[in-house]
Design an enzyme around this catalytic site. Structure first.
Site, mmCIF file in Angstrom:
data_model
loop_
_atom_site.group_PDB
_atom_site.id
_atom_site.type_symbol
_atom_site.label_atom_id
_atom_site.label_comp_id
_atom_site.label_asym_id
_atom_site.label_seq_id
_atom_site.Cartn_x
_atom_site.Cartn_y
_atom_site.Cartn_z
ATOM 1 N N LYS A 1 -8.735 1.638 -40.306
ATOM 2 C CA LYS A 1 -8.307 2.685 -39.370
ATOM 3 C C LYS A 1 -8.372 4.006 -40.148
ATOM 4 C CE LYS A 1 -6.564 3.835 -35.337
ATOM 5 N NZ LYS A 1 -7.411 3.880 -34.155
ATOM 6 N N ASP B 1 -9.511 -0.692 -33.635
ATOM 7 C CA ASP B 1 -9.441 -0.729 -32.165
ATOM 8 C C ASP B 1 -10.811 -1.048 -31.581
ATOM 9 O OD1 ASP B 1 -10.013 1.701 -33.369
ATOM 10 O OD2 ASP B 1 -9.153 2.926 -31.793
ATOM 11 N N ASP C 1 -4.616 -10.314 -39.472
ATOM 12 C CA ASP C 1 -3.713 -11.226 -38.777
ATOM 13 C C ASP C 1 -4.052 -11.234 -37.285
ATOM 14 O OD1 ASP C 1 -1.588 -12.776 -38.063
ATOM 15 O OD2 ASP C 1 -0.032 -11.382 -38.700
ATOM 16 N N TYR D 1 2.812 -5.828 -44.913
ATOM 17 C CA TYR D 1 3.697 -6.988 -44.903
ATOM 18 C C TYR D 1 4.510 -7.096 -46.191
ATOM 19 C CZ TYR D 1 1.141 -8.736 -40.823
ATOM 20 O OH TYR D 1 0.569 -8.883 -39.591
ATOM 21 N N ASP E 1 -6.751 -14.131 -35.075
ATOM 22 C CA ASP E 1 -6.257 -14.907 -33.929
ATOM 23 C C ASP E 1 -7.116 -14.632 -32.691
ATOM 24 O OD1 ASP E 1 -4.278 -16.154 -35.293
ATOM 25 O OD2 ASP E 1 -2.689 -15.642 -33.875
#
Ligand code: NAD
Length: 358
Positions: free
Chosen positions: A191, A223, A247, A140, A251
């Site tokens: 990852k 994943d 992020d 980001y 959620d």
């Protein structure tokens, strides 16, 4: 010495839900908690008063304060302003101005609300996960980024993912310290099978983990973690991850618990000073109607007491009071099943105050 708490009610339902959280803080104050509450404008309310979403006076108050309680910002009234002076920009300014690099989001489900989740009750009942998300680094913020035109004339979008060792170390420490106050398990999500950034992430988290032999450390690829959160979420205690993965996973995890009106959050700096806010927005559709659920904001006060004021017993008291009002069957509209009696924002706040055994 008194602790200074900055109160930023913000927009939409912000003033209503923060009003109920302030009732709780005032009860604690009347019972000996040495705090001073000081209000300041933020978001759309600040734009209306001063022309900017985060006035200098508000930022200075927050810098001086020991902790910040925020309602929510934004709403249709300010949606057409240019991006630099939109309410959300104030939020980003506050996060960077206070160096809030660690975002803590619990996903917990009170047994009384198990049926509110989209997952089967037995999968989520008593769920209690804490997601620790790095908030100021990763893809980001990485440079270079942009949209460039290649030699063949095709446009290409690109971003840069990076994490420095020190950034990983400090967020890992927050996760291990949090786990020590909980069930002593950390799952680091990355990852590392594909990304070099993640390989370093895993190496550093493992190194820091050695300083916390009492905390069990595991690793999952992002994943798999997404799948496990839906398949068997109760296997997790603390999850620590980077900005991008956090992020998305936070959620996902918050929705396991059914209602957005129930979940608090904390954003901390390296000295445990923090900003505390519900995870939801300003809910303009129900603003000013005394309908919003104030529990996420009240639970944000509990997080403030635990993390910034180092008063875990008082934090426990608030959480127990919230559990007790839910056990009594008290429900705002967002958590009521059809046919259940619905109470107002202020009635819910009063019920929590009444349940607080001081
Ligand atoms: P929202 O979270 O405000 O609302 C989504 C839905 O959830 C709405 O139906 C709302 O009524 C309901 N809801 C939210 N909080 C509730 C509560 N406490 N009790 C009962 N119901 C509740 O998200 P949105 O509608 O996408 O955004 C509205 C505004 O909030 C936008 O301007 C957005 O930018 C802003 N926003 C601010 C923050 C923040 O301040 N941190 C976060 C997200 C969105």
């Amino acid at each position: 010495m008194s602790k200074l708490i900055a109160i930023l009610a913000g927009d939409g339902i912000g003033p209503e839900i923060v009003g109920e959280a302030v009732k709780v803080l005032n009860i604690l104050k009347n019972n000996g908690l040495d705090i001073i509450l000081e209000e300041a404008p933020m978001g759309g309310a600040a734009i209306d008063q001063t022309g900017v979403p985060l006035p200098d006076n508000t930022l200075n108050l927050c810098k001086k304060a020991d902790a910040v309680l925020l309602g929510a910002v934004g709403g249709p009234k300010w949606d057409n302003l240019e991006r630099a002076i939109r309410p959300e920009k104030g939020l980003l300014g506050l996060r960077s101005g206070l160096n809030l690099f660690a975002n803590l989001r619990p996903a917990l489900l009170y047994p009384a609300l198990a049926s509110a989740s989209t997952l089967k009750s037995e999968v989520v009942e008593n769920l209690d996960i804490l997601i620790v998300r790095e908030l100021t680094g990763d893809i980001y913020f990485g440079q270079p980024r942009g949209i460039r035109t290649l030699e063949n004339g095709e446009r290409q979008g690109f971003d840069t993912m990076h994490y420095c060792e020190s950034e990983i170390e400090r967020i890992a420490r927050v996760a291990f310290e949090s786990a020590r106050r909980r069930n002593k398990k950390v799952c680091s999500v990355d990852k590392a099978n594909v990304l070099d950034t993640s390989m370093l992430w895993r190496e550093i988290v493992t190194k820091i983990g050695k300083e916390y032999p009492d905390v069990e450390l595991s690793h999952q690829y992002v994943d798999n973690a997404a799948m496990q959160l839906v398949r068997a979420p109760k296997q997790f205690d603390v999850i620590v991850t980077g900005n991008l993965f956090g992020d998305i996973l936070s959620d996902l995890a918050s929705m396991l618990s059914g209602s957005i009106g129930m979940l608090p959050s904390a954003s901390l700096d390296s000295n445990n000073k923090g900003m505390y806010e519900p995870i939801h927005g300003s809910a303009p559709d129900i603003a000013g109607q005394n309908k919003a659920n104030p529990l996420a904001t009240i639970l944000s006060v509990a997080m403030m007491l635990r993390y910034s004021l180092q008063l875990p017993d008082l934090a426990d008291k608030i959480e127990t009071a919230v559990k007790s009002v839910l056990d009594q069957g008290l429900r705002t509209a967002d958590i009521a099943r059809s046919g259940e009696k619905v109470i107002s924002t202020s009635e819910m706040g009063d019920a929590v105050v009444a349940a607080l055994k001081m």
